[in-house]
Design an enzyme around this catalytic site. Structure first.
Site, PDB file in Angstrom:
ATOM      1  N   GLY A 160       0.819  -1.217   0.000  1.00  0.00           N
ATOM      2  CA  GLY A 160       0.000   0.000   0.000  1.00  0.00           C
ATOM      3  C   GLY A 160       0.847   1.260   0.000  1.00  0.00           C
ATOM      4  O   GLY A 160       2.077   1.199  -0.072  1.00  0.00           O
TER       5      GLY A 160
ATOM      6  N   GLN B  92     -15.046   8.258  12.900  1.00  0.00           N
ATOM      7  CA  GLN B  92     -14.091   7.138  13.003  1.00  0.00           C
ATOM      8  C   GLN B  92     -14.085   6.494  14.399  1.00  0.00           C
ATOM      9  O   GLN B  92     -13.033   6.190  14.943  1.00  0.00           O
ATOM     10  CB  GLN B  92     -12.674   7.615  12.679  1.00  0.00           C
ATOM     11  CG  GLN B  92     -12.439   7.886  11.189  1.00  0.00           C
ATOM     12  CD  GLN B  92     -10.969   7.885  10.845  1.00  0.00           C
ATOM     13  OE1 GLN B  92     -10.173   8.556  11.494  1.00  0.00           O
ATOM     14  NE2 GLN B  92     -10.584   7.142   9.821  1.00  0.00           N
TER      15      GLN B  92
ATOM     16  N   TYR C  61     -12.252   3.173  13.961  1.00  0.00           N
ATOM     17  CA  TYR C  61     -10.820   3.328  13.631  1.00  0.00           C
ATOM     18  C   TYR C  61     -10.059   3.952  14.812  1.00  0.00           C
ATOM     19  O   TYR C  61      -8.975   3.493  15.176  1.00  0.00           O
ATOM     20  CB  TYR C  61     -10.725   4.215  12.387  1.00  0.00           C
ATOM     21  CG  TYR C  61      -9.355   4.387  11.785  1.00  0.00           C
ATOM     22  CD1 TYR C  61      -8.870   3.489  10.837  1.00  0.00           C
ATOM     23  CD2 TYR C  61      -8.553   5.475  12.119  1.00  0.00           C
ATOM     24  CE1 TYR C  61      -7.627   3.670  10.247  1.00  0.00           C
ATOM     25  CE2 TYR C  61      -7.309   5.660  11.538  1.00  0.00           C
ATOM     26  CZ  TYR C  61      -6.848   4.760  10.601  1.00  0.00           C
ATOM     27  OH  TYR C  61      -5.616   4.940  10.017  1.00  0.00           O
TER      28      TYR C  61
ATOM     29  N   PRO D 161       1.037   8.397  12.488  1.00  0.00           N
ATOM     30  CA  PRO D 161       1.010   9.333  11.361  1.00  0.00           C
ATOM     31  C   PRO D 161      -0.200  10.247  11.434  1.00  0.00           C
ATOM     32  O   PRO D 161      -1.276   9.839  11.882  1.00  0.00           O
ATOM     33  CB  PRO D 161       0.896   8.420  10.141  1.00  0.00           C
ATOM     34  CG  PRO D 161       1.220   7.047  10.609  1.00  0.00           C
ATOM     35  CD  PRO D 161       0.843   7.005  12.050  1.00  0.00           C
ATOM     36  N   GLY D 162      -0.022  11.458  10.964  1.00  0.00           N
ATOM     37  CA  GLY D 162      -1.156  12.338  10.724  1.00  0.00           C
ATOM     38  C   GLY D 162      -1.733  12.002   9.363  1.00  0.00           C
ATOM     39  O   GLY D 162      -1.678  10.848   8.917  1.00  0.00           O
ATOM     40  N   TYR D 163      -2.259  12.993   8.686  1.00  0.00           N
ATOM     41  CA  TYR D 163      -2.872  12.762   7.368  1.00  0.00           C
ATOM     42  C   TYR D 163      -1.786  12.711   6.301  1.00  0.00           C
ATOM     43  O   TYR D 163      -1.099  13.689   6.039  1.00  0.00           O
ATOM     44  CB  TYR D 163      -3.910  13.839   7.076  1.00  0.00           C
ATOM     45  CG  TYR D 163      -5.201  13.571   7.822  1.00  0.00           C
ATOM     46  CD1 TYR D 163      -6.303  13.038   7.157  1.00  0.00           C
ATOM     47  CD2 TYR D 163      -5.304  13.803   9.191  1.00  0.00           C
ATOM     48  CE1 TYR D 163      -7.485  12.755   7.835  1.00  0.00           C
ATOM     49  CE2 TYR D 163      -6.480  13.531   9.878  1.00  0.00           C
ATOM     50  CZ  TYR D 163      -7.566  13.011   9.198  1.00  0.00           C
ATOM     51  OH  TYR D 163      -8.716  12.726   9.875  1.00  0.00           O
TER      52      TYR D 163
HETATM   53  N1  CAA Z   1     -17.054  17.875  13.432  1.00  0.00           N
HETATM   54  C1  CAA Z   1     -18.344  18.198  13.726  1.00  0.00           C
HETATM   55  N2  CAA Z   1     -19.357  18.027  12.888  1.00  0.00           N
HETATM   56  C2  CAA Z   1     -19.092  17.519  11.689  1.00  0.00           C
HETATM   57  C3  CAA Z   1     -17.776  17.177  11.303  1.00  0.00           C
HETATM   58  C4  CAA Z   1     -16.741  17.383  12.217  1.00  0.00           C
HETATM   59  N3  CAA Z   1     -15.460  17.065  11.931  1.00  0.00           N
HETATM   60  N4  CAA Z   1     -17.818  16.696  10.046  1.00  0.00           N
HETATM   61  C5  CAA Z   1     -19.111  16.712   9.665  1.00  0.00           C
HETATM   62  N5  CAA Z   1     -19.868  17.250  10.647  1.00  0.00           N
HETATM   63  C6  CAA Z   1     -21.319  17.455  10.635  1.00  0.00           C
HETATM   64  C7  CAA Z   1     -21.791  17.940   9.271  1.00  0.00           C
HETATM   65  O1  CAA Z   1     -21.671  19.352   9.181  1.00  0.00           O
HETATM   66  C8  CAA Z   1     -23.260  17.485   9.286  1.00  0.00           C
HETATM   67  O2  CAA Z   1     -24.008  18.348  10.086  1.00  0.00           O
HETATM   68  P1  CAA Z   1     -25.567  18.640   9.799  1.00  0.00           P
HETATM   69  O3  CAA Z   1     -26.244  17.311   9.857  1.00  0.00           O
HETATM   70  O4  CAA Z   1     -25.963  19.585  10.875  1.00  0.00           O
HETATM   71  O5  CAA Z   1     -25.577  19.246   8.413  1.00  0.00           O
HETATM   72  C9  CAA Z   1     -23.164  16.159   9.993  1.00  0.00           C
HETATM   73  O6  CAA Z   1     -21.982  16.203  10.801  1.00  0.00           O
HETATM   74  C10 CAA Z   1     -23.055  14.998   9.012  1.00  0.00           C
HETATM   75  O7  CAA Z   1     -23.296  13.853   9.703  1.00  0.00           O
HETATM   76  P2  CAA Z   1     -23.562  12.485   8.932  1.00  0.00           P
HETATM   77  O8  CAA Z   1     -23.701  11.389   9.933  1.00  0.00           O
HETATM   78  O9  CAA Z   1     -24.685  12.663   7.947  1.00  0.00           O
HETATM   79  O10 CAA Z   1     -22.195  12.314   8.202  1.00  0.00           O
HETATM   80  P3  CAA Z   1     -21.868  12.058   6.673  1.00  0.00           P
HETATM   81  O11 CAA Z   1     -22.476  10.753   6.294  1.00  0.00           O
HETATM   82  O12 CAA Z   1     -22.201  13.248   5.866  1.00  0.00           O
HETATM   83  O13 CAA Z   1     -20.265  11.923   6.698  1.00  0.00           O
HETATM   84  C11 CAA Z   1     -18.186  10.953   7.338  1.00  0.00           C
HETATM   85  C12 CAA Z   1     -19.611  11.286   7.751  1.00  0.00           C
HETATM   86  C13 CAA Z   1     -18.207   9.948   6.174  1.00  0.00           C
HETATM   87  C14 CAA Z   1     -17.526  10.295   8.510  1.00  0.00           C
HETATM   88  C15 CAA Z   1     -17.468  12.231   6.914  1.00  0.00           C
HETATM   89  O14 CAA Z   1     -17.634  13.195   7.931  1.00  0.00           O
HETATM   90  C16 CAA Z   1     -15.974  11.991   6.736  1.00  0.00           C
HETATM   91  O15 CAA Z   1     -15.525  11.375   5.784  1.00  0.00           O
HETATM   92  N6  CAA Z   1     -15.157  12.503   7.674  1.00  0.00           N
HETATM   93  C17 CAA Z   1     -13.706  12.381   7.640  1.00  0.00           C
HETATM   94  C18 CAA Z   1     -13.296  11.200   8.420  1.00  0.00           C
HETATM   95  C19 CAA Z   1     -11.790  11.137   8.431  1.00  0.00           C
HETATM   96  O16 CAA Z   1     -11.105  12.081   8.815  1.00  0.00           O
HETATM   97  N7  CAA Z   1     -11.249  10.004   8.031  1.00  0.00           N
HETATM   98  C20 CAA Z   1      -9.809   9.851   8.004  1.00  0.00           C
HETATM   99  C21 CAA Z   1      -9.429   8.975   6.864  1.00  0.00           C
HETATM  100  S1  CAA Z   1      -7.672   8.907   6.660  1.00  0.00           S
HETATM  101  C22 CAA Z   1      -7.168   7.939   7.903  1.00  0.00           C
HETATM  102  O17 CAA Z   1      -7.907   7.384   8.644  1.00  0.00           O
HETATM  103  C23 CAA Z   1      -5.682   7.797   8.048  1.00  0.00           C
HETATM  104  C24 CAA Z   1      -5.236   8.321   9.340  1.00  0.00           C
HETATM  105  O18 CAA Z   1      -4.822   7.546  10.169  1.00  0.00           O
HETATM  106  C25 CAA Z   1      -5.197   9.765   9.562  1.00  0.00           C
END
Ligand code: CAA
Length: 248
Positions: free
Chosen positions: A13, A152, A155, A185-187
């Protein structure tokens, strides 16, 4: 003296590839563990790419969330190469969704693949390391295990669990020349973060004081540091590499 053997799970990966190359540069015989749902062709393509770049990286197939498959993987490595000196538990997945939508399957997939696998693989190599009186184990955790992350719960729980595992095992093996550490790691600019919707990704990037996502090599260098002969006094530790996104 023959080369020491380093096994990197999730070795084909984004992060794994950089770790494999770094450890190869450090003088190890590197083995990239892979699963990819049984996609052997993808792994072979990776191996050819590495060869073209001048890297001799071996492959070992195994589903890290399955004990029998891990056993078979380690047995194969014993037969073909010998015992593992360095284990980098890097393999992992995301199943991001808010808790209110999270299913038991989302939960189990992530806990099994990201945390139980660390127990399986470490358990299968630890006795050989203890018998040799030398070993290095590096568990790749995450900034999101340190701080938690919206979407998460699974996770973050798995990655936080790695810290407890690391510190417990580090105590058990410290007297026998084996160190156990985590890197958080961070992002990092890999496909895992490209799965995050673009507008959310952009918000995250703005939150990183150094102003960019990390490169896989930023993490590989930390792994190199922790696996060095000279790192024998560092154990049970966690090194964060996150561009300043989380300081604690
Ligand atoms: N903090 C607070 N509120 C948040 C938010 C946050 N960080 N992000 C979204 N929201 C809010 C939105 O504004 C929305 O509010 P309203 O309903 O009032 O409009 C609500 O939360 C959305 O909630 P849902 O349950 O409907 O969420 P969704 O289905 O739209 O999306 C999610 C959820 C898929 C988790 C999406 O937020 C996402 O992808 N987040 C990022 C997750 C992330 O950082 N993943 C890291 C991947 S990389 C990795 O993991 C490697 C590593 O080690 C770093």
């Amino acid at each position: 003296m023959s080369k020491r053997i380093a096994l990197v799970t999730g070795g084909t990966g984004g992060l794994g590839k950089a770790i494999c190359k770094q450890l190869s540069d450090d003088g190890y015989q590197v083995i990239a563990g892979y699963y990819s749902g049984g996609n052997h062709d993808k792994a072979q393509k990776f191996q050819e790419e590495m060869k073209a770049e001048g890297y001799d990286i071996a492959l070992a197939y195994g589903n890290i969330r399955d004990w029998a498959s891990c056993e078979a993987c380690i047995e194969g490595i014993h037969k073909d190469f010998g015992t593992v000196d360095v284990l980098v538990n890097n393999g992992g997945i995301t199943r991001d969704t808010t808790l209110r939508k999270m299913t038991p399957e989302h939960w189990d997939d992530v806990i099994a693949t990201n945390l139980t696998s660390v127990f399986y693989m470490t358990r299968l190599v630890i006795n050989d390391m203890l018998a040799k009186g030398w070993g290095r184990i590096v568990n790749i955790s995450s900034i999101n295990g340190e701080k938690g992350q919206f979407g998460q719960a699974n996770y973050s729980a798995a990655k936080a669990g790695m810290y407890g595992f690391t510190k417990a095992v580090a105590q058990e093996v410290a007297g026998k020349g084996v160190t156990v550490n985590t890197v958080s790691p961070g992002y990092i600019a890999t496909s895992m973060i490209m799965d995050v919707p673009e507008e959310i990704r952009e918000t995250i990037r703005k939150d990183i004081p150094v102003g960019r996502f990390g490169e896989p090599e930023d993490i590989a260098r930390v792994v190199s540091f922790l696996t060095a002969e000279s790192a024998g006094f560092i154990t049970g530790a966690n090194i964060s590499a996150n561009g300043g996104q989380y300081m604690h």
